[in-house]
Write an enzyme that holds these catalytic residues in place. Structure first.
Site, short mmCIF file in Angstrom:
data_model
loop_
_atom_site.label_atom_id
_atom_site.label_comp_id
_atom_site.label_asym_id
_atom_site.label_seq_id
_atom_site.Cartn_x
_atom_site.Cartn_y
_atom_site.Cartn_z
N HIS A 143 -1.33 -6.04 8.47
CA HIS A 143 -0.14 -6.90 8.35
C HIS A 143 1.04 -6.28 9.08
O HIS A 143 1.17 -5.06 9.17
CB HIS A 143 0.19 -7.24 6.90
CG HIS A 143 0.43 -6.06 6.00
ND1 HIS A 143 1.66 -5.45 5.86
CD2 HIS A 143 -0.41 -5.38 5.18
CE1 HIS A 143 1.57 -4.45 4.99
NE2 HIS A 143 0.32 -4.39 4.57
N ASP A 145 4.30 -6.90 8.34
CA ASP A 145 5.49 -6.71 7.52
C ASP A 145 5.45 -5.40 6.75
O ASP A 145 4.38 -4.82 6.53
CB ASP A 145 5.62 -7.89 6.53
CG ASP A 145 4.35 -8.07 5.67
OD1 ASP A 145 3.27 -8.24 6.25
OD2 ASP A 145 4.46 -7.98 4.43
N ASP A 176 1.68 2.13 5.76
CA ASP A 176 1.35 0.82 5.13
C ASP A 176 2.07 -0.28 5.87
O ASP A 176 3.16 -0.67 5.48
CB ASP A 176 1.73 0.84 3.66
CG ASP A 176 1.41 -0.47 2.95
OD1 ASP A 176 0.67 -1.30 3.52
OD2 ASP A 176 1.89 -0.69 1.83
N GLU A 210 2.30 -9.99 3.82
CA GLU A 210 1.38 -9.44 2.83
C GLU A 210 2.15 -8.83 1.66
O GLU A 210 1.72 -8.92 0.51
CB GLU A 210 0.48 -8.36 3.47
CG GLU A 210 -0.72 -7.96 2.63
CD GLU A 210 -0.46 -6.83 1.64
OE1 GLU A 210 -1.28 -6.61 0.74
OE2 GLU A 210 0.59 -6.15 1.76
#
Ligand SMILES: *[C@@H]1O[C@H](CO)[C@@H](O)[C@H](O)[C@H]1NC(C)=O
Ligand SMILES: *[C@@H]1O[C@H](CO)[C@@H](O)[C@H](O)[C@H]1NC(C)=O
Length: 570
Positions: A143, A145, A176, A210
């Site tokens: 992802h 974001d 992440d 996400e």
């Protein structure tokens, strides 16, 4: 990822391992007897395809410094998302446009040779069309974001500077999961640089919300993919998540590769109460707030959830692996209790021994997270609401939890003359309970308690198979993983120069990833950022960072997975 990953390993110690040496383990790996615990797939060596070796990523100084720049540049674009960004054309999404421009500059070959599509404005879909249209494509997810920053001054290095100190890459999204997204694109760019032409189609799908709800990105990407390829159309789906790569032992290190092969379910139970108001100087014995407090108090004290570790739970297999390959590093009773097969006793023993992170892999969690009510000290509250978040254990369903909540709430509501309403159409509440709850001839209509769920309840995810004998896809996936992580010493262990023994075993996650939208697309869904525990830090909080070595190892895995599945004829 939406929540921090539980760390399943027991504390690492420096005791020497009294486990079989590598040779014996390899022997055991290939000896598949019916009752074997923790069966391992055979190693799968990289194919002889003329492409350079994956170790290049870790060992080539020029490549390393280029990769640090690529990841740093991605961290520098602040693609933060809040829960209030629900329209893809919200101006708050502008950084995502910049981020995609950055990707286009950084990965020119991917952008010229793959088909690049935008889904629901900012969802990114790259298709590397293979020549063999009969082979099921591979799907890699990530992802774009990141979670927002609370106070940037808390950070050692500014969160969007993309600071690299020679070992660690610092910043929001570094672990992440811009590491995953940049790692995947870098690997494909590297393949195209070597004039690679895929046989098996590879699809990369990158959502952009996400960390919020996932509907805009993964929700729309998954329906586009299902429409194009159909159900069960991908060989495997690999997303971020999982329990990473964990080591036990010192020199005779055993490395556990722990892809997430399941996820708990979830439901947010919303309770809205309406009661008559009035002046505070003439109150009833219990205001609406008092009644809501009684409800929450009771939910936290009655019919409590217990851990349950059945042999069908992926953690059971993971623990069998630890008991077999790291017996000196686990509870002395572990193997015996696993074999005894008492799911309740085993669950409780492990939850007590390993703490909350493990407890909540095995049992449903309940957390009262929101409460609202009251407007003024001289007016009685008329509208009171509370929301309780549940993460549903594998042996339960969201409906069961609503049923339990109704059992507890029903008598309380009745004692306060509240009419209970709910909108859970799937719930089987036939019989007396439903009758008495919905019986409206004793209740004044202005005293109501309405139960609903904030969004569609999520069942626990289907478990992806991890038996190397019955799942050829898992066997190949695990075999490549073993080869990659056995090919070099642990870069985080400065003393160890030996290549480790790698055990690949599935586990589950307490949180949810974007894969919740992808269930129809494949039986084989692996949630796994292949990062060593200790090599990433502070996901979702200050000083998020990743060791560059760990990022590069993840790329080795992506590179060899694509190559090893490319010409694989199952
Ligand atoms: C696709 O995105 C729209 C908003 O742009 C959203 O309302 C819808 O729920 C999404 N579709 C799915 C299947 O999640
Ligand atoms: C509930 O209703 C009964 C019957 O009308 C009444 O006697 C009782 O006082 C009411 N209790 C509350 C808490 O309103």
């Amino acid at each position: 990822m939406k929540s921090l990953l539980p760390f399943l390993g027991v504390a690492s110690t420096t005791l020497a391992l009294s486990i079989p040496d590598t040779q014996q383990i390899l022997g055991a790996f290939t000896d598949f007897s019916a009752r074997e615990t923790c069966p391992q797939a055979a190693k799968v060596a990289a194919p002889n395809d003329g492409l350079h070796d994956a170790s290049h990523f870790l060992s080539d100084a020029v490549f390393r410094s280029r990769q640090a720049k690529r990841l740093s540049g991605a961290v520098q674009v602040p693609t933060s998302i809040t829960d209030y960004m629900v329209d893809p054309y919200d101006p708050a999404f502008e950084p995502f446009v910049k981020f995609q421009e950055y990707l286009e500059e950084t990965f020119p070959l991917v952008h010229s040779r793959a088909k690049v599509e935008h889904v629901n404005r900012l969802g990114l879909l790259f298709t590397l069309q293979g020549s063999d249209t009969a082979a099921k494509p591979l799907l890699f997810m990530a992802h774009q974001d990141v979670v927002p920053i609370d106070d940037p001054s808390d950070w050692t290095h500014p969160p969007f500077e993309g600071y690299f100190d020679g070992e660690w890459m610092w910043g929001r999204g570094a672990s992440d999961c811009k590491n995953v997204l940049i790692g995947l694109l870098s690997v494909v760019e590297e393949l195209f640089e070597q004039d690679w032409a895929p046989q098996r189609t590879v699809v990369l799908a990158f959502g952009y919300d996400e960390e919020s709800h996932g509907f805009l990105g993964a929700g729309n990407l998954s329906s586009a993919l299902e429409e194009r390829y159909g159900k069960d159309s991908f060989e495997f789906v690999l997303d971020e998540g999982g329990m990473g790569v964990q080591s036990l032992g010192g020199d005779d290190e055993v490395v556990y590769a722990l892809p997430g092969v399941g996820e708990k379910g979830s439901i947010d139970l919303v309770m809205e109460m309406a009661v008559p108001g009035g002046h505070s100087s003439i109150p009833p014995a219990h205001t609406g707030i008092g009644i809501m407090a009684e409800i929450l108090y009771s939910l936290e004290r009655q019919e409590l959830f217990s851990p349950w570790l059945h042999e069908s739970h992926p953690a059971h297999g993971m623990l069998e692996c630890q008991a077999r390959y790291s017996p000196d590093h686990v509870e002395p009773w572990l193997a015996e209790k696993l074999a005894a097969g008492d799911a309740a006793a085993l669950g409780e023993a492990l939850a007590s021994s390993r703490g909350a992170a493990v407890r909540y892999l095995l049992q449903t969690s309940q957390a009262a997270d929101l409460i609202h009510g009251g407007v003024k000290t001289n007016a009685l509250p008329e509208k009171i609401s509370a929301t309780v978040n549940y993460r549903v254990a594998l042996h339960q369903t969201p409906d069961e939890l609503v049923d339990r909540a109704l059992r507890i709430i029903g008598p309380i509501a009745e004692s306060h003359n509240l009419t209970v309403q709910h909108d859970f159409p799937n719930l089987d509440l036939e019989g007396t309970r439903r009758q008495s709850l919905l019986d409206d001839d004793t209740d004044a209509p202005e005293r109501t308690l309405t139960l609903s769920s904030l969004s569609e309840p999520l069942m626990p995810a289907p478990i992806s198979p991890t038996d190397p004998l019955s799942s050829k896809t898992w066997a190949r996936f695990a075999g490549v993983t073993r080869s990659v992580f056995e090919s070099h010493p642990n870069p985080l262990a400065s003393s160890s120069k030996k290549n480790p023994t790698v055990v690949v075993t599935g586990d589950i996650m307490t949180g949810n990833t974007d894969t919740r939208f992808y269930w129809p697309l494949s039986r084989n869904i692996y949630r796994w950022s292949p990062s060593r525990v200790g090599g990433t830090a502070n996901i979702h909080t200050v000083d998020e960072r990743i060791r560059l070595d760990v990022h590069l190892e993840g790329m080795m895995l992506y590179y060899d997975l694509i190559r090893s599945f490319d010409q694989w004829d199952e």
